[in-house]
Motif scaffolding. Sequence first.
Motif, PDB file in Angstrom:
ATOM      1  N   TRP A  38      -6.038  40.437  29.715  1.00 46.06           N
ATOM      2  CA  TRP A  38      -4.987  39.731  30.464  1.00 46.06           C
ATOM      3  C   TRP A  38      -4.392  40.695  31.472  1.00 46.06           C
ATOM      4  N   GLN A  39      -4.218  40.234  32.696  1.00 50.15           N
ATOM      5  CA  GLN A  39      -3.711  41.101  33.748  1.00 50.15           C
ATOM      6  C   GLN A  39      -2.776  40.350  34.675  1.00 50.15           C
ATOM      7  N   THR A  40      -1.606  40.938  34.912  1.00 50.86           N
ATOM      8  CA  THR A  40      -0.678  40.452  35.923  1.00 50.86           C
ATOM      9  C   THR A  40      -0.393  41.617  36.868  1.00 50.86           C
ATOM     10  N   ASP A  41       0.521  41.390  37.808  1.00 49.10           N
ATOM     11  CA  ASP A  41       0.862  42.475  38.720  1.00 49.10           C
ATOM     12  C   ASP A  41       1.499  43.648  37.989  1.00 49.10           C
ATOM     13  N   ALA A  42       2.165  43.372  36.854  1.00 42.78           N
ATOM     14  CA  ALA A  42       2.889  44.436  36.151  1.00 42.78           C
ATOM     15  C   ALA A  42       2.259  44.835  34.824  1.00 42.78           C
ATOM     16  N   ILE A  43       1.432  43.986  34.235  1.00 45.82           N
ATOM     17  CA  ILE A  43       0.918  44.229  32.886  1.00 45.82           C
ATOM     18  C   ILE A  43      -0.595  44.075  32.853  1.00 45.82           C
ATOM     19  N   GLN A  44      -1.254  44.998  32.176  1.00 45.56           N
ATOM     20  CA  GLN A  44      -2.685  44.892  31.898  1.00 45.56           C
ATOM     21  C   GLN A  44      -2.888  45.117  30.404  1.00 45.56           C
ATOM     22  N   ILE A  45      -3.598  44.195  29.756  1.00 41.52           N
ATOM     23  CA  ILE A  45      -3.813  44.291  28.319  1.00 41.52           C
ATOM     24  C   ILE A  45      -5.278  44.008  28.021  1.00 41.52           C
ATOM     25  N   GLY A  46      -5.859  44.841  27.172  1.00 40.72           N
ATOM     26  CA  GLY A  46      -7.183  44.589  26.633  1.00 40.72           C
ATOM     27  C   GLY A  46      -7.146  44.824  25.137  1.00 40.72           C
ATOM     28  N   ALA A  47      -7.630  43.883  24.356  1.00 41.03           N
ATOM     29  CA  ALA A  47      -7.664  44.033  22.898  1.00 41.03           C
ATOM     30  C   ALA A  47      -9.021  43.543  22.410  1.00 41.03           C
ATOM     31  N   ASN A  48      -9.595  44.251  21.462  1.00 45.57           N
ATOM     32  CA  ASN A  48     -10.919  43.846  20.980  1.00 45.57           C
ATOM     33  C   ASN A  48     -11.108  44.193  19.509  1.00 45.57           C
ATOM     34  N   LEU A  49     -11.967  43.428  18.873  1.00 38.67           N
ATOM     35  CA  LEU A  49     -12.439  43.685  17.513  1.00 38.67           C
ATOM     36  C   LEU A  49     -13.919  44.028  17.593  1.00 38.67           C
ATOM     37  N   TYR A  50     -14.373  44.919  16.719  1.00 42.61           N
ATOM     38  CA  TYR A  50     -15.790  45.238  16.721  1.00 42.61           C
ATOM     39  C   TYR A  50     -16.290  45.444  15.298  1.00 42.61           C
ATOM     40  N   GLY A  51     -17.573  45.184  15.134  1.00 43.27           N
ATOM     41  CA  GLY A  51     -18.260  45.482  13.889  1.00 43.27           C
ATOM     42  C   GLY A  51     -19.601  46.111  14.212  1.00 43.27           C
ATOM     43  N   MET A  52     -19.827  47.319  13.708  1.00 37.72           N
ATOM     44  CA  MET A  52     -21.077  48.042  13.947  1.00 37.72           C
ATOM     45  C   MET A  52     -21.740  48.254  12.583  1.00 37.72           C
ATOM     46  N   PHE A  53     -22.879  47.612  12.371  1.00 40.85           N
ATOM     47  CA  PHE A  53     -23.532  47.590  11.061  1.00 40.85           C
ATOM     48  C   PHE A  53     -24.882  48.316  11.173  1.00 40.85           C
ATOM     49  N   TYR A  54     -25.033  49.387  10.388  1.00 35.77           N
ATOM     50  CA  TYR A  54     -26.170  50.282  10.526  1.00 35.77           C
ATOM     51  C   TYR A  54     -27.150  50.156   9.362  1.00 35.77           C
ATOM     52  N   LYS A  55     -28.400  50.415   9.684  1.00 39.73           N
ATOM     53  CA  LYS A  55     -29.427  50.678   8.687  1.00 39.73           C
ATOM     54  C   LYS A  55     -29.992  52.063   8.987  1.00 39.73           C
ATOM     55  N   ASP A  56     -29.982  52.928   7.996  1.00 40.85           N
ATOM     56  CA  ASP A  56     -30.486  54.300   8.121  1.00 40.85           C
ATOM     57  C   ASP A  56     -29.722  55.105   9.166  1.00 40.85           C
ATOM     58  N   GLN A  57     -28.399  54.892   9.251  1.00 45.25           N
ATOM     59  CA  GLN A  57     -27.608  55.687  10.178  1.00 45.25           C
ATOM     60  C   GLN A  57     -27.752  57.177   9.844  1.00 45.25           C
ATOM     61  N   LEU A  58     -27.960  57.998  10.856  1.00 44.42           N
ATOM     62  CA  LEU A  58     -28.021  59.448  10.675  1.00 44.42           C
ATOM     63  C   LEU A  58     -26.604  59.990  10.733  1.00 44.42           C
ATOM     64  N   ILE A  59     -26.067  60.305   9.573  1.00 45.14           N
ATOM     65  CA  ILE A  59     -24.674  60.729   9.461  1.00 45.14           C
ATOM     66  C   ILE A  59     -24.598  62.249   9.304  1.00 45.14           C
ATOM     67  N   LEU A  60     -23.504  62.816   9.746  1.00 45.36           N
ATOM     68  CA  LEU A  60     -23.293  64.252   9.624  1.00 45.36           C
ATOM     69  C   LEU A  60     -22.981  64.602   8.166  1.00 45.36           C
ATOM     70  N   THR A  61     -23.663  65.624   7.651  1.00 41.87           N
ATOM     71  CA  THR A  61     -23.401  66.054   6.281  1.00 41.87           C
ATOM     72  C   THR A  61     -22.168  66.940   6.189  1.00 41.87           C
ATOM     73  N   GLY A  62     -21.713  67.461   7.321  1.00 41.51           N
ATOM     74  CA  GLY A  62     -20.598  68.407   7.335  1.00 41.51           C
ATOM     75  C   GLY A  62     -21.054  69.835   7.455  1.00 41.51           C
ATOM     76  N   GLN A  63     -22.346  70.087   7.275  1.00 43.85           N
ATOM     77  CA  GLN A  63     -22.878  71.436   7.409  1.00 43.85           C
ATOM     78  C   GLN A  63     -23.401  71.665   8.822  1.00 43.85           C
ATOM     79  N   ILE A  64     -23.521  72.941   9.205  1.00 37.55           N
ATOM     80  CA  ILE A  64     -24.123  73.295  10.485  1.00 37.55           C
ATOM     81  C   ILE A  64     -25.248  74.294  10.217  1.00 37.55           C
ATOM     82  N   ASN A  65     -26.186  74.386  11.171  1.00 39.15           N
ATOM     83  CA  ASN A  65     -27.250  75.373  11.021  1.00 39.15           C
ATOM     84  C   ASN A  65     -26.825  76.708  11.626  1.00 39.15           C
TER      85      ASN A  65
END
Length: 793
Positions: free
Chosen positions: A574-601
């Motif tokens: 929604w946008q007027t001369d004085a106000i701009q608003i953007g709102a969104n919902l999201y869902g990201m559903f993974y199979k075999d996501q490569l996640i960080l273990t917390g370790q580094i090499n």
Amino acid sequence: MFKYWILTLSLALINIVASAQQRFEVNVHSYDGKPLQGATVELQNQTKATNANGKAIFDKIDTIASLISVRFLGYAPYHKRVTLANLSAIDIELQLENRHTGEVYVLATRVGENAASTYKNISKEEIQKNNLGQDLPYLLDQTPSVVVGSDAGAGIGYTNITVRGSNNQRINVTLNGIPLNDAESMGSFFVNLPDFASSTQSIQIQRGIGTSTNGAGAFGASLNIQSDELDSLPNAELNNTFGSYNTWKNTVKVGSGLINNKFALNARLSRISSDGYIDRASSDLKSFYVDAGYYGAKHQLKATIFSGKEKTYQAWDGVPEEMLETNRRYNGFEYENQTDNYTQTHHHLHYSYFASENTTFNAALHYTKGAGYYEEYKTEQNFEAYGLQPIDIDGTIISTTDLIRRRWLDNHFYGTVFSMNHTFNAQHNLIIGGAINQYRGDHYGEIIWAQYASDSKINDKYYFNDAEKNDANIYGKWNGNFGKLRLFADLQYRFVDYTFQGYNRNRELTDVNIKHHFFNPKVGTTFILSPRSNLYLSYAFANKEPVRDDYVESVANARPKAEKMHDIEAGYRWQTDAIQIGANLYGMFYKDQLILTGQINDVGGSIRENAPESYRLGFEFDGAWQIKPKFLWKATAGLSDNKIKNYQEYLTVMDENWNETGDPQVVKEYPSTTISFSPSVVLSNEFSYNPYTPFHISLLSKYVSRQYLDNTAQTARSVDPFFVNNLRLRYSFSMWGFKNIDANLAINNILDEKYESNGYTYGGITPTNERLYANAYYPQAGTNFLLGLNIQF
């Protein structure tokens, strides 16, 4: 030097008294004198649409040199910087679209105003006011769900960025439609492109899968960066910054403007240096940018070369947790040349053919050459680890040595991208395109000094591994308008063939050949509620291949799998001369996501593992409110729930001295746990006040909730929440014949918050089931400043 700073700031303060605001009128008409209703006019952070008479009226305008931008469908964009002190109105004549200024290059990777996608545009003016030498991710810090940090602690050198908890390996970056991400690591290292922001026209950040087409699949976001548009007038710019930790930025830019109404040339030369907040974490960065173009009515050809050279002292080991209270700036490296050195040069050649008002063909050739090494001093290294033989000195067998080694990367990345954009009518548009790219890289190591050389020889390579990656895709994008309903479909097929062979840096034989066939569809719809508001809904599916380190760090019988993700986005704007608003919902559903273990090499790279099932659910908000002509309020929010289902943690059994016992690994089960490095709350806020024309004050705040270092959701292994406030002072004026002078002062972390932006953990478990772990963190600078002066001629 400081005398000149003081003189300039004094003159700026004197100028405040004489400054004023006035009413300003912009009249827009076509080449035949017809008023154009609905044209978009941008002036001093205000956006207006022209009325039936082609007029846009701005009530309170600062009487300073300002950029006026006008856009109208079917007509060439208009950009001109004018001094408003003696003007109350301006007439602007738009020409039919017979010359494009650069936007055509990013058309295939960007979304439009009413697109069914979650995105944010960063304008040139926003980039300029914040570009004081920090790395490009810091210019995005006030956008939703973004977290930034740096190894050196002050935003110069190696920096990191996450969007929705996804790091830069999952953020697809394009420069004028050309992929930037490294083909093997998938990361984008902006340290190799210092001060590219000074040559940037705009940035679009698309969260989620987005619509980006070229380069590796995006799982967190896409960054589409457009370099400077054509400026029809000659121009020059001198930009300097001085700040804490002996930080300097020096930039010179020149542009020819249009020559004979067809040719243009632009160039930039930059240098950035800093001692860094962390001890010895210095940066010495140099870059240049040159483009030359032919801009005709039917044909456009533009050649661009830009290069960056970096030398940074290593700080990738972070600071051990137990030292945060006593020595936050600790750096465990002490060898004087423990540095990372890399040069990367990009060559782009863009061609566009405007076959008709409805059809445009684009093609580009690109070639990137990268070469460099990191040097390090190592003690008591076993000869065997370097393929060397023990030696006998007076009857004593020597099998270890102190040494200095360099690990090299020498690579080439080249290919072509192409697209055809055809508008059938006012209701239907089609883009068909694709890309063919090849990467070739050599990884090898050298010993340049050793206490005992054994049987080594000059220029010996103690390991060598070469890689080749072929990446091709083809796609089609359709947009349709049906009254208030907008529909789009985006279908992409991508083929990846990745091979590397030889010995890795640990002298382990690593031969990999993997082929992937990916189909990535996207569909969406936007419903126009009114000229000021709309609703959108989209679905996208994407695949993404593992990176090189995923294979190197894995065992042969547990090779990493490609990731898959379903992304659902729903939002309201929604946008007027004085106000701009953007709102969104999201869902990201993974199979075999490569996640960080917390370790580094051993070189600071993150170690990842596949999680069979995981998801990210969230809400995002992005708003701005011009409360008064002098007072602007901006705010963003990212609230999310980031979970792994049925996670298994594998722990090495160790004794109390951290020595492996040889016992089988212990497996711990977690029915549901939080994904590492994924804060559930990210908030930003900006109050901007304009007390005197043209003096601007901004207070920027950022809150990031707790981030877990591994996937066990344990507070003992986490990054504490932090709340940081930055102050920005800006004064813009025109005098002595200069087009514009900007004086900028950034005071970062004004409350001297002691915080860390990132970290890692490692350890195991004892035979009696006692958890062993140690954490390290990357502390960020306390109160510090950057003072900049930008002069435009």
